[in-house]
Design an enzyme around this catalytic site. Structure first.
Site, mmCIF file in Angstrom:
data_model
loop_
_atom_site.group_PDB
_atom_site.id
_atom_site.type_symbol
_atom_site.label_atom_id
_atom_site.label_comp_id
_atom_site.label_asym_id
_atom_site.label_seq_id
_atom_site.Cartn_x
_atom_site.Cartn_y
_atom_site.Cartn_z
ATOM 1 N N GLU A 268 48.074 -34.697 41.164
ATOM 2 C CA GLU A 268 47.078 -33.697 41.557
ATOM 3 C C GLU A 268 46.099 -33.372 40.437
ATOM 4 O O GLU A 268 45.391 -32.365 40.484
ATOM 5 C CB GLU A 268 47.791 -32.429 42.031
ATOM 6 C CG GLU A 268 48.679 -32.647 43.238
ATOM 7 C CD GLU A 268 47.909 -32.791 44.544
ATOM 8 O OE1 GLU A 268 47.019 -31.967 44.809
ATOM 9 O OE2 GLU A 268 48.206 -33.734 45.302
ATOM 10 N N HIS B 8 49.853 -25.469 43.240
ATOM 11 C CA HIS B 8 49.581 -26.112 41.955
ATOM 12 C C HIS B 8 49.983 -25.164 40.832
ATOM 13 O O HIS B 8 49.958 -23.935 40.998
ATOM 14 C CB HIS B 8 48.088 -26.441 41.787
ATOM 15 C CG HIS B 8 47.594 -27.536 42.664
ATOM 16 N ND1 HIS B 8 46.362 -27.486 43.298
ATOM 17 C CD2 HIS B 8 48.136 -28.720 43.025
ATOM 18 C CE1 HIS B 8 46.178 -28.584 44.000
ATOM 19 N NE2 HIS B 8 47.242 -29.346 43.854
ATOM 20 N N CYS C 129 40.086 -23.783 39.992
ATOM 21 C CA CYS C 129 40.004 -24.949 40.874
ATOM 22 C C CYS C 129 38.644 -25.628 40.780
ATOM 23 O O CYS C 129 38.531 -26.842 40.935
ATOM 24 C CB CYS C 129 40.267 -24.545 42.323
ATOM 25 S SG CYS C 129 41.972 -24.128 42.704
#
Length: 448
Positions: free
Chosen positions: A174, A249, A366
């Site tokens: 990720e 995450h 993000c």
């Protein structure tokens, strides 16, 4: 040699919508089906970039991907002209059309893992595009991500680009959302912290409700290909319980910069050993651990407190950039004010309105990819992506002219949308000086 940390933010794409594609991301699924405002989303992101650039931080822009991804639909059996492909997908599989229309590439913390030259064996900056294989709408991003990064960081004497890892659950990767680089200074060797959700082969603890998207095996592979020394890497398992609480995450529960780690006490499965290893390898870690009694995990997820940017403010102190939602959670805001009352690592808290991104499950962290660069490396970064007053003005004008102020899933079937997107991206690539960045440009811009 001097170095600094640059932030490259993803520019929100014209097809920003609330499709609820990301199982495990509470905000994404919770707002599914509601109309979005792509224009406001892009302008909110740009305003945050400009504010940080005005504070003296080096700020870059990463362009959005072309969406809907017509070539992905073709690979799945849809035929005819581009318009016919989109129309057929809208009739036969609207959920698929929504997935290939996602603007999720704006969250460039997932674009790649980046290791600065001070850490790598060959003394170059290494990029590994993330495969994002856990979610279909994101697994289609890595090829364009690689093209974009190579166009911006193209000098092979300074930059190395690795393709995405194999598309297999064992190597779920990720990107920087599960990676933090800690160091005493940007120009000296640091410690790279890789946080994984589970070990694919041989692991025995894993979340039960939501998927663990990052594997230990993927993190180890990235460290190997980047040439990182074992004495300067740490592999830590994320607490499975917080993944099941919506912390999909690590950057939703922890953030670090230089020698400061700001995290919730529940972030890691074995937190004391993680802190001890970081402290030993870094040479004194400055830890700000937030206890559950002060802020619950639920409040942390709702506010995205830890999905923040921790920025060097000088004199050993930090600025913390948080979403406006932190003000709306009394416990969170009270805790942040208490940090400011101390002579500690946090000097200032800055809150920004990123509501459109937040409603889709992404906060300040993000939206940015951190790249530590020496002055020499920065000098060979493609100059057109550095945010200046002139570029900010050009981009806000571009968004205002090309983006819709309302977009729902039903609107994705509009035959005018794809030509609108391509017209906008063609102009954007010229504005940024990136040439034929998108496949449609290399085919002459003609619909098939």
């Amino acid at each position: 040699m001097t170095a600094f940390e640059a932030n490259f933010d993803g520019l929100v794409g014209p097809t920003h919508h609330y499709g609820g594609h990301s199982f495990g991301n509470v905000a994404s699924t919770g707002n599914a089906g509601q109309p979005a405002n792509p224009r406001a989303a892009a302008l909110q992101g740009l305003a945050k970039m400009k504010a940080l650039a005005d504070l003296g931080y080096r700020q870059g822009v990463l362009p959005p991907h072309e969406r809907p991804a017509v070539e992905v639909l073709r690979s799945l059996g849809f035929t005819g002209s581009d318009a016919a492909v989109v129309a057929a997908a809208a009739r036969q599989s609207p959920q698929l059309l929504a997935g290939v229309s996602s603007a999720s590439a704006m969250w460039v913390a997932n674009a790649a893992t980046v290791s600065p030259s001070a850490d790598t064996a060959d003394g170059r900056v290494h990029f590994s595009a993330a495969n994002l294989q856990n979610k279909f709408h994101r697994a289609i991003e890595h090829e364009q991500t690689g093209r974009t990064l190579k166009a911006i960081f193209g000098d092979e004497s300074h930059f190395v680009h690795h393709p995405a890892l194999a598309m297999h659950p064992a190597f779920g990767d990720e990107g920087a959302a599960n990676h933090t680089r800690l160091a005493k200074r940007y120009d000296t060797a640091g410690v790279e912290l890789f946080v994984y959700g589970q070990q694919h082969w041989g692991g025995n603890i894993a979340p039960q409700r939501y998927p663990a998207r990052q594997t230990l095996e993927a993190s180890q592979a990235i460290a190997r290909r980047h040439g990182l020394a074992s004495e300067r890497t740490v592999f830590a398992q994320q607490n499975p319980a917080v993944i099941d609480a919506g912390v999909f995450h690590n950057d939703v529960i922890a953030v670090g910069n230089l020698d400061v780690l700001f995290c919730h006490e529940t972030a890691f499965a074995e937190r004391e050993s993680v802190y001890a290893e970081l402290d030993a390898k870094l040479g004194e870690l400055r830890l700000i651990e937030v206890p559950t009694r002060a802020i619950s995990v639920d409040d942390a997820v709702r506010s995205y407190l830890f999905n923040s940017q921790l920025l060097d403010a000088g004199n050993g102190r930090m600025r913390l950039v948080v979403p406006e939602e932190c003000r709306q959670q009394p416990a969170v805001w009270a805790y942040l004010q208490s940090l400011l009352g101390q002579d500690g690592a946090i000097a200032e808290v800055l809150a920004y309105d990123l509501k459109q991104s937040m409603r889709n499950g992404g906060g300040p962290a993000c939206l940015r990819l951190r790249v530590a660069l020496t002055d020499a490396e920065a000098a060979v970064v493609h100059p057109g992506v550095w945010l200046t007053d002139a570029l900010y003005a050009a981009l806000t004008d571009w968004v205002s002219r090309h983006y819709r102020d309302r977009l729902s899933e039903a609107d994705l079937a509009d035959p005018h949308l794809l030509p609108e997107v391509r017209t906008a991206l063609d102009e954007l690539s010229r504005t940024l000086g990136l040439g034929a960045l998108y496949p449609f440009q290399r085919s002459g811009g003609k619909s098939r």
